[in-house]
Design an enzyme around this catalytic site. Structure first.
Site, PDB file in Angstrom:
ATOM      1  N   ASP A  86      44.897  44.240  37.383  1.00 45.55           N
ATOM      2  CA  ASP A  86      43.515  44.225  37.877  1.00 45.55           C
ATOM      3  C   ASP A  86      43.558  43.970  39.381  1.00 45.55           C
ATOM      4  O   ASP A  86      44.570  43.509  39.914  1.00 45.55           O
ATOM      5  CB  ASP A  86      42.699  43.127  37.179  1.00 45.55           C
ATOM      6  CG  ASP A  86      41.215  43.157  37.587  1.00 45.55           C
ATOM      7  OD1 ASP A  86      40.681  44.261  37.759  1.00 45.55           O
ATOM      8  OD2 ASP A  86      40.613  42.089  37.741  1.00 45.55           O
ATOM      9  N   SER A  87      42.443  44.240  40.062  1.00 49.50           N
ATOM     10  CA  SER A  87      42.396  43.943  41.492  1.00 49.50           C
ATOM     11  C   SER A  87      42.405  42.433  41.735  1.00 49.50           C
ATOM     12  O   SER A  87      42.828  41.994  42.790  1.00 49.50           O
ATOM     13  CB  SER A  87      41.145  44.562  42.116  1.00 49.50           C
ATOM     14  OG  SER A  87      39.995  44.048  41.493  1.00 49.50           O
ATOM     15  N   CYS A 140      41.208  46.968  35.257  1.00 55.12           N
ATOM     16  CA  CYS A 140      40.218  47.149  36.326  1.00 55.12           C
ATOM     17  C   CYS A 140      39.417  48.415  36.046  1.00 55.12           C
ATOM     18  O   CYS A 140      39.987  49.504  35.918  1.00 55.12           O
ATOM     19  CB  CYS A 140      40.958  47.269  37.649  1.00 55.12           C
ATOM     20  SG  CYS A 140      39.922  47.728  39.039  1.00 55.12           S
ATOM     21  N   CYS A 150      32.629  46.274  34.261  1.00 55.38           N
ATOM     22  CA  CYS A 150      33.451  45.603  35.275  1.00 55.38           C
ATOM     23  C   CYS A 150      33.931  44.319  34.624  1.00 55.38           C
ATOM     24  O   CYS A 150      33.126  43.594  34.023  1.00 55.38           O
ATOM     25  CB  CYS A 150      32.629  45.294  36.525  1.00 55.38           C
ATOM     26  SG  CYS A 150      33.496  44.255  37.727  1.00 55.38           S
ATOM     27  N   GLU A 183      32.462  35.643  41.522  1.00 59.34           N
ATOM     28  CA  GLU A 183      33.516  34.933  42.260  1.00 59.34           C
ATOM     29  C   GLU A 183      33.008  33.580  42.773  1.00 59.34           C
ATOM     30  O   GLU A 183      33.766  32.630  42.880  1.00 59.34           O
ATOM     31  CB  GLU A 183      33.983  35.772  43.453  1.00 59.34           C
ATOM     32  CG  GLU A 183      34.632  37.101  43.091  1.00 59.34           C
ATOM     33  CD  GLU A 183      36.140  37.006  42.969  1.00 59.34           C
ATOM     34  OE1 GLU A 183      36.722  36.060  43.518  1.00 59.34           O
ATOM     35  OE2 GLU A 183      36.737  37.863  42.292  1.00 59.34           O
ATOM     36  N   HIS A 233      34.628  41.571  35.763  1.00 59.25           N
ATOM     37  CA  HIS A 233      34.025  40.339  36.267  1.00 59.25           C
ATOM     38  C   HIS A 233      32.735  39.979  35.519  1.00 59.25           C
ATOM     39  O   HIS A 233      32.339  38.817  35.501  1.00 59.25           O
ATOM     40  CB  HIS A 233      33.631  40.491  37.743  1.00 59.25           C
ATOM     41  CG  HIS A 233      34.712  40.167  38.709  1.00 59.25           C
ATOM     42  ND1 HIS A 233      35.658  41.087  39.101  1.00 59.25           N
ATOM     43  CD2 HIS A 233      35.003  39.028  39.383  1.00 59.25           C
ATOM     44  CE1 HIS A 233      36.455  40.522  39.976  1.00 59.25           C
ATOM     45  NE2 HIS A 233      36.086  39.274  40.168  1.00 59.25           N
TER      46      HIS A 233
END
Lengths: 272, 272
Positions: free
Chosen positions: A15-16, A78, A188, A156, A190
């Site tokens: 993943d990034s 990702c 996504c 984040e 996240h």
């Protein structure tokens, strides 16, 4: 490789950054006793705002690193890389490559909604990957998509349950909710971290589809995932490679993995 | 270099992305007729969330690229790079190197406030660069700093005058305002794009200090900036190099520079 991974070859996850840890968590639950090598490209994140050519170059760098470290299967956790680079990765890798888009779409279709909303990064939505997978796999199902650029920074920041996130989510989701989406794909990795705010804004009539467990199911069905274990040594371990030392990654990793990662290394991928 | 820059050597400006264009704009106003080569490291932005070691490596890559392209002076328009890599850049470059921190601090001190607030990225605030410059240059002046991780994404989203930004700004600025800051240094080149929301939240009693014009003044005082022009050809031109093709960059550049950039090239820096 500085730290040898003992026993059978691990499953690679890429993943990034930190988002793919939700996929790692689902994989560990589905395949207990397996070892995993997770690569987070924290030095170059985010991918979602970058051009397809750059995302492909970064993803190929990352895949080469994992293949060189002996992974027997590659999970592209990702969504942006899955959307922009999956054919290139499959062509470049001598091992099976699994993306997150198709498993997420299949999970959404199983819910039976005739209108599916998709939210993701600019790169993922612009690629049209979800839209075309739904058109291909879901007969009579229509789809609308919305890019949500502020969701990754909000996740984040740890604001997954926060009035600001509610307000931003209302802004992004309003058109999909008005249209009558019955399911909403969190496109996504996240976004599951924002679930409290997203559930509040979407309301009880909309099912949120988190592709992490769908990906774990897809991986478990691949013969290479189920190869017989050769040795107990190293089994069940999680090895984490990061391209940039990141306190933030460690904080979130501790939360998602229920404890601090035991094997952590900062690596340089070089340029592709 | 694919496109030769005619005439005298340009002034180099470097930022992780689009934010440094506010410094470019101020420099063009202060030094009309000069040529500028602007490098935006859009493939690896943002810098503000990454470790000092990685920021130094990226900044040295970028500086080498600009020096190789003949700039006669380097303006580090990125606060994070100015905070984490200025001594390394000055040591590595055979030309004068100007950062944004000290000019911003001097501009704030000229306002005469005894309490100065600083806002910036996590990397800038954690580095302590503003705090130590104020301690060194401002006798009897006290300082408080706050990292504002969501401000860059909000500026990138174009929400510089938006109720969500007001709410986020209240969250980040409240401790500085309660403390009684009389001036607030915008320690990130993106933040001037949020000025409408920031002014609303800070109120009329707090001066916002945007270091762009202070940096332009500092540059104009350097002998290399004022070197006699050798040729009119190419003078007054702006050359832009980006490490990733970015529609977003072009949108913001058009807005800040009052028109589309005429000389634009996507470049690869390689790894340092």
């Amino acid at each position: 490789m500085k730290e040898r991974i003992a026993g059978r070859r691990p499953i690679g996850i890429f993943d990034s950054g930190v988002g793919g840890l939700t996929v790692l968590r689902a994989l560990r639950r589905r395949l207990p006793g397996e070892s995993f090598l997770y690569l987070g490209d924290t030095a170059r994140l985010p991918y979602g705002t970058k051009s397809p050519g750059t995302v492909q170059r970064y993803a190929l760098n990352a895949a080469r690193h994992l293949v060189d470290h002996g992974v027997r299967l590659l999970v592209v956790a990702c969504n942006t890389a899955s959307s922009s680079a999956l054919p290139e990765l499959a062509a470049a890798c001598p091992i099976p490559v699994v993306g997150v888009v198709e498993p997420g779409v299949r999970a959404a279709l199983r819910l039976g909604a005739s209108r599916i909303g998709v939210i993701g990064t600019e790169g993922t939505i612009r690629s049209g990957s979800y839209q075309s997978a739904i058109a291909r796999l879901g007969e009579g199902v229509s789809v609308r998509a919305a890019a949500c650029p502020l969701f990754v920074p909000l996740a984040e920041e740890g604001w997954g349950d926060h009035p600001v996130t509610d307000q931003v989510a209302r802004h992004y989701l309003e058109p999909l909710l008005q249209w009558g989406a019955g399911a909403l794909i969190l496109g996504c990795t996240h976004y599951p971290l924002l679930r409290p705010s997203l559930e509040r804004v979407a309301g009880p009539g909309v099912e949120l589809v988190d592709s992490a467990s769908a990906v774990a199911e897809a991986v478990a069905r691949i013969p290479e995932a189920a190869a017989p274990s050769t040795s107990g040594s190293g089994a069940g371990e999680v090895y984490i490679h990061l391209t940039d030392a990141s306190d933030h990654f460690l904080r979130v990793a501790r939360m998602i993995l229920d404890g601090p990662p035991r094997h952590l290394e900062v690596v340089h991928l070089g340029e592709g």
